[in-house]
Design an enzyme around this catalytic site. Structure first.
Site, PDB file in Angstrom:
ATOM      1  N   ARG A  59      13.620  12.384   1.444  1.00 26.64           N
ATOM      2  CA  ARG A  59      12.183  12.467   1.710  1.00 26.64           C
ATOM      3  C   ARG A  59      11.378  12.410   0.419  1.00 26.64           C
ATOM      4  O   ARG A  59      10.216  12.047   0.409  1.00 26.64           O
ATOM      5  CB  ARG A  59      11.855  13.725   2.523  1.00 26.64           C
ATOM      6  CG  ARG A  59      10.428  13.738   2.996  1.00 26.64           C
ATOM      7  CD  ARG A  59      10.040  14.834   4.008  1.00 26.64           C
ATOM      8  NE  ARG A  59      11.087  15.661   4.506  1.00 26.64           N
ATOM      9  CZ  ARG A  59      11.381  16.873   4.016  1.00 26.64           C
ATOM     10  NH1 ARG A  59      10.676  17.388   3.024  1.00 26.64           N
ATOM     11  NH2 ARG A  59      12.369  17.558   4.534  1.00 26.64           N
ATOM     12  N   TYR A 112     -11.284   0.516   8.365  1.00 26.62           N
ATOM     13  CA  TYR A 112     -10.250   0.282   9.371  1.00 26.62           C
ATOM     14  C   TYR A 112     -10.325   1.407  10.426  1.00 26.62           C
ATOM     15  O   TYR A 112     -10.563   2.573  10.086  1.00 26.62           O
ATOM     16  CB  TYR A 112      -8.891   0.276   8.659  1.00 26.62           C
ATOM     17  CG  TYR A 112      -7.700   0.306   9.560  1.00 26.62           C
ATOM     18  CD1 TYR A 112      -7.433  -0.746  10.426  1.00 26.62           C
ATOM     19  CD2 TYR A 112      -6.835   1.392   9.550  1.00 26.62           C
ATOM     20  CE1 TYR A 112      -6.341  -0.711  11.266  1.00 26.62           C
ATOM     21  CE2 TYR A 112      -5.728   1.432  10.377  1.00 26.62           C
ATOM     22  CZ  TYR A 112      -5.487   0.373  11.239  1.00 26.62           C
ATOM     23  OH  TYR A 112      -4.401   0.416  12.061  1.00 26.62           O
ATOM     24  N   ASP A 184      -9.099   1.312  -0.822  1.00 22.99           N
ATOM     25  CA  ASP A 184      -8.057   0.702   0.008  1.00 22.99           C
ATOM     26  C   ASP A 184      -8.059  -0.789  -0.331  1.00 22.99           C
ATOM     27  O   ASP A 184      -8.999  -1.506   0.001  1.00 22.99           O
ATOM     28  CB  ASP A 184      -8.391   0.955   1.487  1.00 22.99           C
ATOM     29  CG  ASP A 184      -7.337   0.386   2.432  1.00 22.99           C
ATOM     30  OD1 ASP A 184      -6.683  -0.616   2.060  1.00 22.99           O
ATOM     31  OD2 ASP A 184      -7.193   0.912   3.550  1.00 22.99           O
ATOM     32  N   LYS A 209       0.839  -5.346   5.475  1.00 20.65           N
ATOM     33  CA  LYS A 209       0.030  -6.565   5.531  1.00 20.65           C
ATOM     34  C   LYS A 209       0.510  -7.551   4.450  1.00 20.65           C
ATOM     35  O   LYS A 209       1.640  -7.974   4.510  1.00 20.65           O
ATOM     36  CB  LYS A 209      -1.441  -6.186   5.383  1.00 20.65           C
ATOM     37  CG  LYS A 209      -1.863  -4.952   6.232  1.00 20.65           C
ATOM     38  CD  LYS A 209      -1.828  -5.190   7.730  1.00 20.65           C
ATOM     39  CE  LYS A 209      -2.030  -3.936   8.562  1.00 20.65           C
ATOM     40  NZ  LYS A 209      -3.209  -3.143   8.282  1.00 20.65           N
TER      41      LYS A 209
HETATM   42  C1  LIG Z   1      -3.650  -1.811   8.625  1.00 19.48           C
HETATM   43  C2  LIG Z   1      -4.539  -1.079   7.699  1.00 19.48           C
HETATM   44  C3  LIG Z   1      -4.323   0.263   7.387  1.00 19.48           C
HETATM   45  C4  LIG Z   1      -3.226   1.074   8.038  1.00 19.48           C
HETATM   46  O1  LIG Z   1      -1.966   0.648   7.649  1.00 19.48           O
HETATM   47  P1  LIG Z   1      -0.631   0.810   8.558  1.00 19.48           P
HETATM   48  O2  LIG Z   1       0.424   0.221   7.692  1.00 19.48           O
HETATM   49  O3  LIG Z   1      -0.867   0.054   9.819  1.00 19.48           O
HETATM   50  O4  LIG Z   1      -0.459   2.267   8.796  1.00 19.48           O
HETATM   51  C5  LIG Z   1      -5.150   0.865   6.465  1.00 19.48           C
HETATM   52  N1  LIG Z   1      -6.160   0.175   5.880  1.00 19.48           N
HETATM   53  C6  LIG Z   1      -6.410  -1.121   6.160  1.00 19.48           C
HETATM   54  C7  LIG Z   1      -7.536  -1.818   5.476  1.00 19.48           C
HETATM   55  C8  LIG Z   1      -5.610  -1.790   7.079  1.00 19.48           C
HETATM   56  O5  LIG Z   1      -5.873  -3.075   7.371  1.00 19.48           O
END
Ligand SMILES: *Cc1c(COP(=O)(O)O)cnc(C)c1O
Length: 396
Positions: A59, A112, A184, A209
């Site tokens: 972990r 998001y 982000d 992504k």
């Molecule tokens: C998809 C996304 C998230 C969340 O990520 P996960 O891997 O789905 O938990 C956070 N911020 C943005 C801008 C996203 O597109």
């Protein structure tokens, strides 16, 4: 190797791993182990006390994940990184570590959907208040920051409506007021934009992504100063959310990173051509893409991003009804949420990724129910153009 002098693509392929350390294996081994052996009892005690380096338990760390962490720290120009099981795991590790009851957060008004819900609904239950303001105008941040504000959070471009914030300007205000700035960077990746170099304190990614890039994993990344990353690991992941990445997913993200720069170049090229073609179609009301001169922050985008990225949002003259027909008539583009994959994906934020906002909240936070979001993939541009324009031509 003096890695900071090597180019981005070179580091995306080599940073943090030397095959000669592992029998010459070209790729890092996937360490499938939950725990680590201590040579003597003291070894374990010393590691738990932080007095000696070395792995303790899965972990808190894994050698395959550690390669990914070193590589991402380098690519984002940060001191240290931590890999997590998802983007939400990355965000919650940071927020739960930094915040306590009574603290305040200032966030940009479009985020998001799950990040919005985390701040607006979930953290509120623990006495943490979030103020949502339009951070496209940095002066609004100066007005909203109180002495209780520990953290400022924004996406740029924002999901789903492609607004940009000026990272350097926000970072300057945060520094003066003693708040940390979290960006982000999911939509851009460090290939297009480096928030830490512009003064941000923490970068978070959904590695699900573009970083992974193939729609076959969930993962997240946090990059920051080592002191903060250690806290996110030993408090956030170890004691609060347990959202450690699996060794296999870390391996897959590493594999994705090797082609990140060429993928981002192609995503950006395809998206730019498609955005211009869509904007010229009579059925289209507005295209939200930072590469268009009609985008309110086009100049900032040119300054802050290497290319304009692969994400497009658009609104049709026929509103939501036309949007649904448009989505149902595309044949090559795939109806699915998520983004950053080789496949072009199309989705409807109001009923899908951003259904966590009420209709009133969506209006107040700046996106309509008719908005369609496209993650432009790596297919041949001509095929994408034919698919999208063909579908638009069928609208009455
Ligand atoms: C998809 C996304 C998230 C969340 O990520 P996960 O891997 O789905 O938990 C956070 N911020 C943005 C801008 C996203 O597109």
């Amino acid at each position: 190797m003096k890695n900071f002098e090597l180019g981005f693509s070179t580091r995306a392929i080599h940073e943090g791993y030397d095959p000669l350390d592992y029998h010459g294996a070209l790729n890092p081994p996937v360490f499938l182990t939950s725990t680590y052996v201590f040579e003597r009892s003291e070894t374990g005690s010393e590691r738990f006390a932080g007095a000696a380096d070395g792995y303790i338990y899965g972990r808190v760390g894994n050698p395959t994940a550690a390669v990914l962490e070193k590589r991402m720290a380098s690519l984002e120009s940060g001191e240290a990184a931590m890999a997590t099981s998802s983007g939400m795991g990355a965000l919650t590790s940071v927020l739960w570590t930094l915040l306590k009851a009574g603290d305040e957060v200032v966030a940009d008004k479009t985020l998001y959907g799950c990040t919005f819900s985390l701040l607006h609904h979930q953290l509120a239950r623990f006495g943490i208040k979030t103020t949502f303001v339009d951070l496209t105008e940095p002066a609004n941040l100066a007005d909203a920051l109180t002495s209780r504000c520990r953290l400022v959070l924004a996406e740029t471009p924002s999901n789903p409506n492609m607004r940009l914030v000026d990272i350097a300007a926000l970072a300057e205000i945060c520094r003066r007021k003693g708040a940390l700035l979290l960006i982000d960077n999911t939509f851009c990746t460090p290939y297009l934009q480096k928030p830490l170099a512009l003064g941000a304190d923490i970068v978070v990614h959904s590695a699900t992504k573009y970083l992974g890039g193939h729609g076959d994993l969930l993962a997240g990344i946090v990059v920051s100063r080592k002191e903060l990353v250690d806290q996110f690991r030993f408090v956030g992941i170890k004691e609060m959310n347990g959202s450690c990445i699996s060794a296999f997913d870390a391996f897959l993200v590493l594999r994705g990173l090797k082609t990140l720069s060429i993928r981002m170049d192609r995503h950006g090229e395809n998206a730019s051509k498609l955005a211009h073609a869509l904007a010229a179609h009579p059925a289209v009301e507005t295209v939200y893409f930072p590469g268009l001169t009609s985008h309110p922050q086009h100049k900032l985008a040119l300054r802050q991003m290497k290319n304009m990225g692969g994400m497009i949002a658009l609104e049709l003259k026929g509103g939501l009804g036309a949007g649904r027909v448009f989505m149902d008539n595309v044949a090559l583009a795939t109806r699915a949420v998520s983004l950053g994959d080789a496949e072009t994906l199309i989705q409807h934020p109001a009923s899908m990724t951003h259904a966590t906002y009420s209709p009133e909240e969506r209006a107040a936070h700046g996106f309509t129910d008719g908005l369609i979001r496209i993650s432009v993939g790596l297919e041949d541009y001509d095929d994408l153009r034919d698919d999208f324009l063909g579908s638009l031509n069928r609208l009455k």
